[in-house]
Each structure stands twice: as structure tokens, then as C-alpha cells.
Design a protein around this motif. Structure first.
Motif, PDB file in Angstrom:
ATOM      1  N   TYR A 128     -25.766 -10.828 -13.751  1.00 50.47           N
ATOM      2  CA  TYR A 128     -25.101 -11.298 -12.531  1.00 50.47           C
ATOM      3  C   TYR A 128     -24.560 -10.151 -11.687  1.00 50.47           C
ATOM      4  N   VAL A 129     -24.750  -8.943 -12.157  1.00 50.84           N
ATOM      5  CA  VAL A 129     -24.348  -7.770 -11.370  1.00 50.84           C
ATOM      6  C   VAL A 129     -25.452  -7.512 -10.353  1.00 50.84           C
ATOM      7  N   ASP A 130     -25.120  -7.631  -9.076  1.00 51.48           N
ATOM      8  CA  ASP A 130     -26.146  -7.463  -8.042  1.00 51.48           C
ATOM      9  C   ASP A 130     -25.548  -6.779  -6.813  1.00 51.48           C
ATOM     10  N   GLY A 131     -26.292  -6.818  -5.715  1.00 46.91           N
ATOM     11  CA  GLY A 131     -25.786  -6.263  -4.469  1.00 46.91           C
ATOM     12  C   GLY A 131     -26.237  -4.832  -4.214  1.00 46.91           C
ATOM     13  N   ARG A 132     -25.743  -4.293  -3.128  1.00 41.70           N
ATOM     14  CA  ARG A 132     -26.133  -2.964  -2.663  1.00 41.70           C
ATOM     15  C   ARG A 132     -25.797  -1.867  -3.671  1.00 41.70           C
ATOM     16  N   TYR A 133     -24.684  -2.037  -4.389  1.00 41.16           N
ATOM     17  CA  TYR A 133     -24.242  -1.008  -5.332  1.00 41.16           C
ATOM     18  C   TYR A 133     -24.430  -1.474  -6.777  1.00 41.16           C
ATOM     19  N   ARG A 134     -25.553  -2.154  -6.999  1.00 37.64           N
ATOM     20  CA  ARG A 134     -25.823  -2.744  -8.310  1.00 37.64           C
ATOM     21  C   ARG A 134     -25.787  -1.704  -9.427  1.00 37.64           C
ATOM     22  N   HIS A 229     -15.831 -10.836  -9.150  1.00 37.28           N
ATOM     23  CA  HIS A 229     -16.960 -11.414  -8.406  1.00 37.28           C
ATOM     24  C   HIS A 229     -18.098 -11.781  -9.368  1.00 37.28           C
ATOM     25  N   VAL A 230     -18.389 -10.883 -10.307  1.00 39.75           N
ATOM     26  CA  VAL A 230     -19.460 -11.118 -11.280  1.00 39.75           C
ATOM     27  C   VAL A 230     -19.090 -12.272 -12.208  1.00 39.75           C
ATOM     28  N   PHE A 231     -17.853 -12.280 -12.690  1.00 44.42           N
ATOM     29  CA  PHE A 231     -17.407 -13.334 -13.608  1.00 44.42           C
ATOM     30  C   PHE A 231     -17.431 -14.712 -12.930  1.00 44.42           C
TER      31      PHE A 231
END
Length: 304
Positions: A128-134, A229-231
Motif C-alpha cells: 500500500y506504499v505508493d505515490g511519487r516518493y514510493r 496514510h498507508v495504514f
């Protein structure tokens, strides 16, 4: 005159000594703020009585006044703050005794099982860790969930602390104690990648390993927000865990539990976690239902 300025005027020297002492002792910024807030309230309760004249009765009276709105854990934190305050005064020869040491801490649930994720759940969280700074954020999760770092230790991590060739990390823990830990091979690979893709810092002198999009050291609060955010996203797909209070520190709990489940010597776990006492590490030796059932299958009940 506000209460804060009033306290600073009456108790200027003791407060200055306490502030300097905490910085010298390696207290984190968060702890310093919390302890100062508790001590301000305590000093206000003294009603201008010199701190060196205050005794056990003053400390107990203050704790009792807060008891209605605070639990045992909060009371113990307040007591710890006052104990540290007097320790600083003794160190700077502004007091000769620590009346807070004469007050016993409240008994809390010593055997309360820490909240943690099972190994499979921890693996799912990573997806579930995502995004621009993954990559950066994933490395942070790996350091807390698979290396046991505290959020403050991640925050304080510098480029020079990562020893890629050795596959180790120098960790600046509580009380400014250093601990060198070996890293899993995949964590080394992720850290090397993050180092290579590191955002150009705002200041050329910035040594922080993890840098924010504004070019500054990633703060503890920012790391906590990333984790939250991930949790939140993870819980949406796993409603059975909705009530589980997940945080950065719960990743550390998960790491410790995983090691002990894998039969790692508790003394080794203590060193990896950077605990001062093995008693602290003992809270992770909880037993789950599956282990209980497994144990009972070894019992042979005779037919009678």
C-alpha cells in the motif's frame, strides 16, 4: 501576563537548566516539549515556592490534581518529567534532592500485549506504499518494520550512517547511544536506491538521508503522516483490522515479535532494538492462540 511568561519569570533559572540538561542528555525534541509542558504545570502548582523547598507532598498533590483527567500511563509520564526536572537541578547544583523519586509510579498493565502485525499482514501493508516518493517511503517502512527502528531514529538518520559496503546502519538511539545493526540484503538495496534518487537538499550542508519535497530533513510528524496514510488505505481493504491502532511504533512491535517467533535469542533482540534493559524486550514474548494449540498437541492423554 500569561501563565507561561509568569512561570518563566519566577522560575527562569531552573527552566533554563532543565532545557539545557535535556538537550545534553539526548532527549528527542518531542520528549523535551512534552516534559517542559508537564514541568510548567507543576511549577504553576508550586505557587512561587522555590523548587528546592518543594517536597514529596507537593509532587503527590500535583499528581492527584491531574488524576481525574489522566490515566496511569499519563500520570507516570508526568512523574518521569518531574523526576528528570529535579535530576537536572541536582546536576547543575540548584537542588540537593529529588522529591519525585520518593513517589512511586502507578501500576500499569505490565503484561499487556503490544499491538503488532502478523508477518503476512506486514507484507501486505508494504503493497500500500505508493505515490511519487514510493521508494523513499518504502525504505522508511522497511527500516521500522524489518529493522526495528524508532521513528525518531529514522528521522535522525544521516547519509554517513548507512554503510553500503558493510551492509550495516549506525543508529542514533535514545540517550544518544549508538547501535550498529546489520541490514537484510533487500533493505540495503532499497537504501542504496533511495540514496541515489535522494532529493537535492535546500542546504548543501544537509546530511539527512530522508529529505522532504521542500529539501529539508523529513520530520517525525511527516514520517508519521506517511505511515498513517498507508495504514488508512490498508484498513479500508481489511475491515477486520479497523479497530487496531496502527502507528510507526507498531511496526517496531511487529519486528520484535517476528524475531522472537523465529526463535532468535532474546538477548540478541534486545541489542537489535537498542533496549537498555532486557525487561523492556520481555513485553514482546507474548504467545498467540496458534502456539497454544500447537503446544497442546504434544500432550498425550491416556485412554482410561
Amino acid at each position: 501576563m500569561t501563565t507561561k511568561y509568569y512561570i518563566e519569570e519566577v522560575y527562569a533559572e531552573p527552566l533554563q537548566a532543565f532545557t539545557i540538561w535535556m538537550k545534553q542528555s539526548g532527549y528527542t525534541e518531542t520528549t523535551r516539549k512534552e516534559y517542559l509542558r508537564e514541568v510548567y504545570d507543576y511549577l504553576f502548582s508550586l505557587d512561587e515556592l522555590p523548587v528546592q523547598q518543594a517536597g514529596k507532598l507537593n509532587v503527590v498533590s500535583f499528581l492527584v490534581s491531574k488524576q481525574e483527567s489522566a490515566g496511569d500511563k499519563t500520570r507516570n509520564r508526568t512523574l518521569s518529567a518531574i523526576r528528570s526536572f529535579y535530576a537536572s537541578l541536582i546536576d547543575f547544583e540548584l537542588a540537593t534532592r529529588n522529591p519525585a523519586l520518593e513517589v512511586k509510579k502507578s501500576k500499569t498493565e505490565k503484561n499487556k500485549i503490544p499491538v503488532y502485525l502478523e508477518e503476512q499482514e506486514l507484507k501486505k501493508v508494504l503493497t500500500y506504499v505508493d505515490g511519487r516518493y514510493r521508494d523513499r517511503n518504502l525504505a522508511i517502512f522497511l527500516l521500522m518494520g524489518y529493522c526495528g527502528l524508532r521513528v525518531g531514529e529514522v528521522h535522525r538518520m544521516n547519509l554517513s550512517h548507512f554503510k553500503k559496503d558493510k551492509g550495516t546502519l549506525e543508529v542514533l538511539g535514545k540517550g544518544r547511544k549508538w547501535n550498529e545493526i546489520p541490514l537484510p540484503e533487500l533493505v540495503v538495496e532499497y537504501l542504496a536506491k533511495v540514496e541515489e534518487e535522494r532529493i537535492q537538499p535546500y542546504s548543501a550542508k544537509e546530511e539527512a538521508f530522508f529529505v522532504s519535497q521542500k529539501g529539508r530533513r523529513l520530520s517525525i510528524r511527516q514520517i508519521q503522516k506517511i505511515a498513517a496514510h498507508v495504514f488508512d488505505a490498508f484498513k479500508q481493504d481489511h475491515p477486520q483490522l479497523t479497530d487496531m491502532k496502527l502507528s510507526c511504533h507498531k511496526l517496531r512491535h511487529s519486528f520484535a515479535t517476528m524475531l522472537l517467533r523465529n526463535n532468535v535469542d532474546i538477548r540478541v533482540v534486545k541489542e537489535l532494538l537498542g533496549h537498555a534493559s532486557i525487561e523492556t524486550t520481555m513485553i514482546y514474548t507474548h504467545i498467540n492462540d496458534e502456539q497454544k494449540r500447537s503446544a497442546m498437541t504434544t500432550i498425550e492423554v491416556p485412554k482410561v
